[in-house]
Write a protein that holds these residues in place. Sequence first.
Motif, PDB file in Angstrom:
ATOM      1  N   CYS A 184       0.809  -0.988  -0.041  1.00  0.00           N
ATOM      2  CA  CYS A 184       0.011  -0.348  -0.415  1.00  0.00           C
ATOM      3  C   CYS A 184       0.998   1.277  -0.521  1.00  0.00           C
ATOM      4  O   CYS A 184       1.457   1.762   0.903  1.00  0.00           O
ATOM      5  CB  CYS A 184      -0.903   0.138   1.373  1.00  0.00           C
ATOM      6  SG  CYS A 184      -1.710   1.368   1.063  1.00  0.00           S
ATOM      7  N   GLU A 223       0.478   4.225   0.609  1.00  0.00           N
ATOM      8  CA  GLU A 223      -0.806   5.432   1.597  1.00  0.00           C
ATOM      9  C   GLU A 223       0.088   5.013   3.302  1.00  0.00           C
ATOM     10  O   GLU A 223       0.996   5.708   3.745  1.00  0.00           O
ATOM     11  CB  GLU A 223      -2.229   5.041   1.850  1.00  0.00           C
ATOM     12  CG  GLU A 223      -2.478   4.890   1.182  1.00  0.00           C
ATOM     13  CD  GLU A 223      -2.666   7.260   0.458  1.00  0.00           C
ATOM     14  OE1 GLU A 223      -2.287   7.811   0.810  1.00  0.00           O
ATOM     15  OE2 GLU A 223      -2.349   7.047  -0.758  1.00  0.00           O
ATOM     16  N   CYS A 224       0.047   3.196   3.848  1.00  0.00           N
ATOM     17  CA  CYS A 224       0.391   3.285   4.161  1.00  0.00           C
ATOM     18  C   CYS A 224       1.327   1.896   5.053  1.00  0.00           C
ATOM     19  O   CYS A 224       2.203   1.390   6.033  1.00  0.00           O
ATOM     20  CB  CYS A 224      -0.764   2.939   5.726  1.00  0.00           C
ATOM     21  SG  CYS A 224      -1.399   0.983   5.354  1.00  0.00           S
ATOM     22  N   CYS A 243      -6.421  -1.666  -0.213  1.00  0.00           N
ATOM     23  CA  CYS A 243      -6.258  -1.789   1.059  1.00  0.00           C
ATOM     24  C   CYS A 243      -6.441  -2.198   2.392  1.00  0.00           C
ATOM     25  O   CYS A 243      -7.743  -1.689   3.024  1.00  0.00           O
ATOM     26  CB  CYS A 243      -5.425  -0.703   1.732  1.00  0.00           C
ATOM     27  SG  CYS A 243      -4.126  -1.321   3.531  1.00  0.00           S
ATOM     28  N   CYS A 278      -6.158   0.296   5.508  1.00  0.00           N
ATOM     29  CA  CYS A 278      -6.611   2.450   5.885  1.00  0.00           C
ATOM     30  C   CYS A 278      -7.253   2.085   4.683  1.00  0.00           C
ATOM     31  O   CYS A 278      -7.823   3.276   4.277  1.00  0.00           O
ATOM     32  CB  CYS A 278      -5.199   3.169   5.347  1.00  0.00           C
ATOM     33  SG  CYS A 278      -4.131   2.879   3.110  1.00  0.00           S
TER      34      CYS A 278
HETATM   35 ZN    ZN Z   1      -2.746   1.474   3.123  1.00  0.00          ZN
END
Ligand code: ZN
Length: 104
Positions: free
Chosen positions: A80, A82-83, A94, A97
């Motif tokens: 991911c 983002e995270c 994901c 998140c």
């Molecule tokens: Zn994520």
Amino acid sequence: MIKVFENFDFSRVGQMQSLLESHGIRTFIRNQYGSSVMGEVPFVEVVPQLFVLRECDVERAIQLLRVDLPRKDDKANWICPECGADVEGVFSLCWQCGGGRSDP
Ligand SMILES: [Zn+2]
């Protein structure tokens, strides 16, 4: 008969068979009931194998499979953006998140 594809995942082999059949190529799967006899015969004997019946179709079959094969990577795990979570390839979002994968 010429073997053009084999995979432990029978559904994968079935997909390939549908692909080739949809292009008019006659195919044949061997060991398609392998999973039911797993353990009774050597493991290597039960890999589902996709055969092309006519030798003249083999080259086209291999080309079709080559085009289709990269899709297998869609099922690879992705990270991911983002995270940083490790997400299974079957999911497009994901689990942690809800972010989407970066590459389409
Ligand atoms: Zn994520």
